[in-house]
Design an enzyme around this catalytic site. Structure first.
Site, short mmCIF file in Angstrom:
data_model
loop_
_atom_site.label_atom_id
_atom_site.label_comp_id
_atom_site.label_asym_id
_atom_site.label_seq_id
_atom_site.Cartn_x
_atom_site.Cartn_y
_atom_site.Cartn_z
N LYS A 188 -25.74 -48.48 -1.28
CA LYS A 188 -26.57 -47.85 -2.31
C LYS A 188 -25.98 -48.06 -3.71
O LYS A 188 -24.95 -48.72 -3.85
CB LYS A 188 -26.78 -46.37 -1.97
CG LYS A 188 -27.28 -46.11 -0.53
CD LYS A 188 -28.68 -46.66 -0.27
CE LYS A 188 -29.06 -46.73 1.20
NZ LYS A 188 -29.41 -45.50 1.86
C1 LIG Z 1 -29.87 -44.86 3.20
C2 LIG Z 1 -31.11 -44.06 3.27
C3 LIG Z 1 -31.14 -42.74 3.75
C4 LIG Z 1 -29.97 -42.10 4.45
O1 LIG Z 1 -28.84 -42.05 3.68
P1 LIG Z 1 -27.47 -41.55 4.34
O2 LIG Z 1 -26.64 -41.19 3.15
O3 LIG Z 1 -26.92 -42.69 5.12
O4 LIG Z 1 -27.77 -40.37 5.18
C5 LIG Z 1 -32.30 -42.01 3.65
N1 LIG Z 1 -33.41 -42.55 3.12
C6 LIG Z 1 -33.45 -43.83 2.69
C7 LIG Z 1 -34.72 -44.36 2.09
C8 LIG Z 1 -32.31 -44.62 2.77
O5 LIG Z 1 -32.34 -45.90 2.37
#
Ligand SMILES: *Cc1c(COP(=O)(O)O)cnc(C)c1O
Length: 383
Positions: A188
């Site tokens: 991210k």
């Molecule tokens: C990565 C992601 C999540 C989950 O994130 P985590 O921090 O791994 O729990 C939720 N929604 C979307 C759209 C994502 O890309």
């Protein structure tokens, strides 16, 4: 191997983590509150609450908005499963709104039609989880106007969108939603290893989130039910969870936030470069968007392409290019099929998925590496 995404860690990040390891607190110390201040200041929101993951944050957001058995939560089928699972954790049902194939975001028209149907059928959702696919911000003004009319609460799943801009303000400002949830997974915008955060302008909601992330326990004198309690007193006032982040993670997050704008600028440059250099291939490219956080660069093969998506995926992987597919529509996962969803339910999402391929995009991708990706893609697709 060129991955589809990866974290960007420098010596400052390592130093920040090491200094927490040498300090008195490796969790529940001062770094969490500081990280929360940094996020709130960046987003221009009153409150930020750090949690152990975006998934945990989505769960708490649903709980804090009162989602429970008998309720329904709607989201987009083109997302990670967590966008829907959060409702199931609360015992609520899930519904989906089909997407706009140009952007991969939920379709405003589909939302309007579905809300009108639900209002007539007395089946309105409690909340809508809005996903900013690939970092491109949904038309929140229109979504908020539609939802307000029917008293539907709005949670932004902004896992892709930290650093994106909407109407001149950062995503996370909560101008058009109750609460925004971010992810700090390594792919991210910025990372804490695992981690997440929520932003909100509602002080009562923030208080509830803080309590729910730590077992439903509070020690705050103004919140206690007991009169004149002893010094050791704490109260568990509702059933919460252990969804805390550590100070080690928060320190990494603070250090990463200093670089967020640079990371996003780099992603935007690389996306523009793809946009220019992939013209003329049998691909549908994501529309240009200088305000997107460009979490993903998801192209789609057109009918003219002589190679199938599976062969292209395999060929690029063999060439050392870490492509990926975002996303298998949530409603087609076995768990959701068992709840009654089936192929054909959300045709735009299904068609989008059939032809989608995410090619590498991350701040550390050099132009030379990007050229290798473009070369490999062009030669496979035009062979
Ligand atoms: C990565 C992601 C999540 C989950 O994130 P985590 O921090 O791994 O729990 C939720 N929604 C979307 C759209 C994502 O890309």
């Amino acid at each position: 191997m060129i991955p589809y995404s990866r974290q960007q860690i420098d010596e400052d990040d390592i130093g920040a983590v090491v200094s927490v390891l040498r300090s008195d607190y490796i969790t529940q110390g001062p770094a969490i509150a500081k990280f929360e201040q940094v996020i709130a200041a960046y987003c221009g929101t009153r409150h930020a609450v750090a949690v152990s993951s975006c998934t945990a944050g989505l769960h708490l957001a649903c709980l804090a908005l009162g989602v429970g058995p008998g309720d329904t939560v709607w989201t987009s089928p083109i997302s990670f499963v967590a966008s829907a699972n959060c409702a199931r954790y609360c015992g609520a049902g899930v519904g989906f709104v089909d997407i706009d194939p140009d952007t991969g975001n939920l379709s405003l028209q589909a939302l309007e039609v579905k809300l009108a149907w639900a209002a007539a059928a007395n089946a309105l959702p409690k909340a809508l989880v809005v996903v900013h696919f690939a970092g491109r911000v949904c038309d929140m003004g229109t979504i908020a106007a539609l939802c307000r009319r029917h008293n539907v609460r709005i949670i932004e799943d902004a896992a892709h969108a930290l650093g994106a801009i909407y109407q001149g303000r950062p995503v996370g400002a909560c101008s058009f939603s109750d609460v925004v949830v971010f992810s700090f997974h390594p792919v991210k915008s910025v990372t804490t290893g695992e981690g997440g955060a929520l932003t909100t302008n509602d002080p009562a909601l923030a208080e509830t989130l803080v309590m729910l992330r730590t077992h439903g326990i509070t020690r705050k004198p103004e919140l206690l039910e007991a009169k004149d309690p002893p010094g050791w007193h704490y109260e568990m006032q509702q059933l919460g969870y252990h969804y805390r982040m550590t100070d080690i993670q928060a320190a990494l997050g603070i250090s990463q936030m200093h670089k967020l704008d640079r990371f996003v600028a780099q992603r935007r440059l690389l996306a523009e470069r793809y946009h220019t250099m992939l013209q003329g291939l049998p691909l549908l490219l994501p529309p240009a968007d200088p305000e997107s956080a460009w979490h993903l660069y998801a192209v789609r093969l057109t009918e003219e392409a002589r190679i199938g998506r599976r062969a292209l995926y395999d060929g690029l992987r063999r060439a050392g290019i870490g492509v990926n597919v975002h996303y298998i529509p949530i409603h087609l996962q076995p768990y959701y099929r068992r709840l009654g969803f089936k192929p054909g339910d959300f045709p735009q999402a299904e068609r989008f998925y059939e032809r989608a391929l995410s090619i590498p995009l991350y701040p550390g991708l050099t132009e030379e590496m990007q050229d290798v990706v473009i070369q490999s893609l062009s030669s496979l697709i035009t062979a």
